[in-house]
Design a protein around this motif. Structure first.
Motif, PDB file in Angstrom:
ATOM      1  N   VAL A  83       8.511  17.628  -3.703  1.00 46.06           N
ATOM      2  CA  VAL A  83       7.571  17.197  -4.747  1.00 46.06           C
ATOM      3  C   VAL A  83       6.567  16.205  -4.156  1.00 46.06           C
ATOM      4  N   GLU A  84       7.049  15.260  -3.373  1.00 49.28           N
ATOM      5  CA  GLU A  84       6.163  14.273  -2.740  1.00 49.28           C
ATOM      6  C   GLU A  84       5.199  14.934  -1.762  1.00 49.28           C
ATOM      7  N   VAL A  85       5.717  15.863  -0.944  1.00 51.88           N
ATOM      8  CA  VAL A  85       4.875  16.550   0.037  1.00 51.88           C
ATOM      9  C   VAL A  85       3.781  17.361  -0.656  1.00 51.88           C
ATOM     10  N   LEU A  86       4.154  18.081  -1.698  1.00 54.30           N
ATOM     11  CA  LEU A  86       3.172  18.888  -2.420  1.00 54.30           C
ATOM     12  C   LEU A  86       2.093  18.003  -3.047  1.00 54.30           C
ATOM     13  N   ALA A  87       2.519  16.920  -3.685  1.00 47.84           N
ATOM     14  CA  ALA A  87       1.563  16.017  -4.332  1.00 47.84           C
ATOM     15  C   ALA A  87       0.630  15.379  -3.302  1.00 47.84           C
ATOM     16  N   HIS A  88       1.197  14.928  -2.199  1.00 44.08           N
ATOM     17  CA  HIS A  88       0.410  14.274  -1.157  1.00 44.08           C
ATOM     18  C   HIS A  88      -0.667  15.202  -0.580  1.00 44.08           C
ATOM     19  N   ASN A  89      -0.350  16.480  -0.470  1.00 44.68           N
ATOM     20  CA  ASN A  89      -1.279  17.436   0.134  1.00 44.68           C
ATOM     21  C   ASN A  89      -2.119  18.198  -0.885  1.00 44.68           C
ATOM     22  N   GLY A  90      -1.896  17.938  -2.174  1.00 45.30           N
ATOM     23  CA  GLY A  90      -2.664  18.613  -3.205  1.00 45.30           C
ATOM     24  C   GLY A  90      -2.299  20.087  -3.375  1.00 45.30           C
ATOM     25  N   TYR A  91      -1.067  20.443  -3.014  1.00 50.83           N
ATOM     26  CA  TYR A  91      -0.605  21.824  -3.171  1.00 50.83           C
ATOM     27  C   TYR A  91      -0.029  22.010  -4.569  1.00 50.83           C
ATOM     28  N   ASN A  92      -0.209  23.196  -5.118  1.00 53.83           N
ATOM     29  CA  ASN A  92       0.225  23.465  -6.485  1.00 53.83           C
ATOM     30  C   ASN A  92       1.427  24.395  -6.575  1.00 53.83           C
ATOM     31  N   ASN A  93       2.146  24.579  -5.500  1.00 54.77           N
ATOM     32  CA  ASN A  93       3.297  25.467  -5.531  1.00 54.77           C
ATOM     33  C   ASN A  93       4.375  24.929  -6.464  1.00 54.77           C
ATOM     34  N   LYS A  94       5.025  25.847  -7.152  1.00 54.19           N
ATOM     35  CA  LYS A  94       6.164  25.508  -8.003  1.00 54.19           C
ATOM     36  C   LYS A  94       7.426  25.550  -7.136  1.00 54.19           C
ATOM     37  N   ILE A  95       8.335  24.643  -7.389  1.00 52.56           N
ATOM     38  CA  ILE A  95       9.614  24.622  -6.681  1.00 52.56           C
ATOM     39  C   ILE A  95      10.650  25.280  -7.581  1.00 52.56           C
ATOM     40  N   VAL A  96      11.367  26.248  -7.026  1.00 53.59           N
ATOM     41  CA  VAL A  96      12.433  26.923  -7.761  1.00 53.59           C
ATOM     42  C   VAL A  96      13.742  26.655  -7.028  1.00 53.59           C
ATOM     43  N   MET A  97      14.653  25.963  -7.708  1.00 57.97           N
ATOM     44  CA  MET A  97      15.955  25.645  -7.133  1.00 57.97           C
ATOM     45  C   MET A  97      16.976  26.682  -7.591  1.00 57.97           C
ATOM     46  N   ILE A  98      17.664  27.281  -6.624  1.00 59.77           N
ATOM     47  CA  ILE A  98      18.709  28.252  -6.941  1.00 59.77           C
ATOM     48  C   ILE A  98      19.995  27.762  -6.290  1.00 59.77           C
ATOM     49  N   ASP A  99      21.013  27.541  -7.126  1.00 58.43           N
ATOM     50  CA  ASP A  99      22.265  26.972  -6.630  1.00 58.43           C
ATOM     51  C   ASP A  99      23.305  28.022  -6.250  1.00 58.43           C
ATOM     52  N   ASP A 100      23.057  29.271  -6.567  1.00 57.23           N
ATOM     53  CA  ASP A 100      24.004  30.351  -6.310  1.00 57.23           C
ATOM     54  C   ASP A 100      23.266  31.480  -5.605  1.00 57.23           C
ATOM     55  N   SER A 101      23.579  31.695  -4.341  1.00 59.92           N
ATOM     56  CA  SER A 101      22.852  32.680  -3.544  1.00 59.92           C
ATOM     57  C   SER A 101      22.936  34.091  -4.105  1.00 59.92           C
ATOM     58  N   SER A 102      23.953  34.379  -4.918  1.00 63.61           N
ATOM     59  CA  SER A 102      24.080  35.719  -5.490  1.00 63.61           C
ATOM     60  C   SER A 102      22.990  36.001  -6.532  1.00 63.61           C
ATOM     61  N   LYS A 103      22.271  34.963  -6.983  1.00 61.07           N
ATOM     62  CA  LYS A 103      21.205  35.130  -7.972  1.00 61.07           C
ATOM     63  C   LYS A 103      19.832  35.359  -7.340  1.00 61.07           C
ATOM     64  N   VAL A 104      19.730  35.188  -6.042  1.00 63.65           N
ATOM     65  CA  VAL A 104      18.425  35.199  -5.381  1.00 63.65           C
ATOM     66  C   VAL A 104      17.771  36.578  -5.403  1.00 63.65           C
ATOM     67  N   LEU A 105      18.505  37.612  -5.068  1.00 61.73           N
ATOM     68  CA  LEU A 105      17.907  38.943  -5.006  1.00 61.73           C
ATOM     69  C   LEU A 105      17.330  39.369  -6.346  1.00 61.73           C
ATOM     70  N   SER A 106      18.065  39.147  -7.414  1.00 64.72           N
ATOM     71  CA  SER A 106      17.549  39.531  -8.728  1.00 64.72           C
ATOM     72  C   SER A 106      16.329  38.687  -9.088  1.00 64.72           C
ATOM     73  N   TYR A 107      16.330  37.413  -8.723  1.00 62.05           N
ATOM     74  CA  TYR A 107      15.166  36.569  -8.969  1.00 62.05           C
ATOM     75  C   TYR A 107      13.946  37.105  -8.224  1.00 62.05           C
ATOM     76  N   LEU A 108      14.115  37.414  -6.945  1.00 58.57           N
ATOM     77  CA  LEU A 108      12.997  37.897  -6.135  1.00 58.57           C
ATOM     78  C   LEU A 108      12.469  39.239  -6.640  1.00 58.57           C
ATOM     79  N   ARG A 109      13.369  40.107  -7.051  1.00 55.75           N
ATOM     80  CA  ARG A 109      12.947  41.424  -7.546  1.00 55.75           C
ATOM     81  C   ARG A 109      12.224  41.315  -8.891  1.00 55.75           C
ATOM     82  N   ALA A 110      12.594  40.342  -9.701  1.00 59.43           N
ATOM     83  CA  ALA A 110      11.998  40.182 -11.029  1.00 59.43           C
ATOM     84  C   ALA A 110      10.714  39.355 -11.009  1.00 59.43           C
ATOM     85  N   ALA A 111      10.472  38.636  -9.933  1.00 57.50           N
ATOM     86  CA  ALA A 111       9.298  37.756  -9.862  1.00 57.50           C
ATOM     87  C   ALA A 111       8.013  38.564  -9.954  1.00 57.50           C
ATOM     88  N   SER A 112       7.101  38.108 -10.794  1.00 55.12           N
ATOM     89  CA  SER A 112       5.831  38.819 -10.962  1.00 55.12           C
ATOM     90  C   SER A 112       4.912  38.612  -9.752  1.00 55.12           C
TER      91      SER A 112
END
Length: 149
Positions: free
Chosen positions: A25-54
């Protein structure tokens, strides 16, 4: 690669996730980047997240040692999924495993784009995240759907 896409953090440890989120969050703010941070605590959820991402994510930062599906298995599945692989999402390992040569060889054998040890010092950690994000912001990547330049 989508320069303004999400930064995906895959980390099972709550404290490590929160610490890394604060730093990014600090790095993004300092550099003026607008990327959203998505925290995933369970690696088994990643593939479905990536496939569903628009939209394609900007960057994936993954721990290696996680219960269930470890970072290696996750990377292998992303690498073998042609649709996900064609998105050319940089995949970075961020681990406490340090300078374990066998783990590094295994990681780079899966065509990752970086292997880093989690620093213990806040300033070092912030500098590392800043360097990684800035590098990928200026890198030229051609993917199946186009060019990010």
């Amino acid at each position: 690669m989508n320069l303004n896409g999400d930064i995906i953090i895959i980390e099972d440890d709550y404290e490590d996730r929160e610490f890394l989120n604060e730093i990014i969050v600090e790095v993004l703010a300092h550099n003026g980047y607008n990327n959203k941070i998505v925290m995933i605590d369970d690696s088994s959820k990643v593939l479905s997240y990536l496939r569903a991402a628009s939209e394609s994510p900007f960057l994936i930062i993954s721990d290696i040692n996680m219960p269930g599906m470890d970072g290696f298995k996750l990377r292998q599945q992303i690498f073998e999924d042609q649709d996900l692989n064609d998105k050319c999402i940089p995949y970075i390992f961020l681990t406490t495993s340090g300078d374990n040569v066998e783990l590094m060889k295994k990681a780079y054998g899966l065509s990752i784009q970086g292997y880093f040890t989690k620093p213990n010092d806040y300033a070092e950690y912030k500098l590392l995240m800043s360097d990684i994000i800035r590098y990928w912001k200026v890198a030229k990547i051609a993917n199946r759907v186009g060019y990010n330049g």
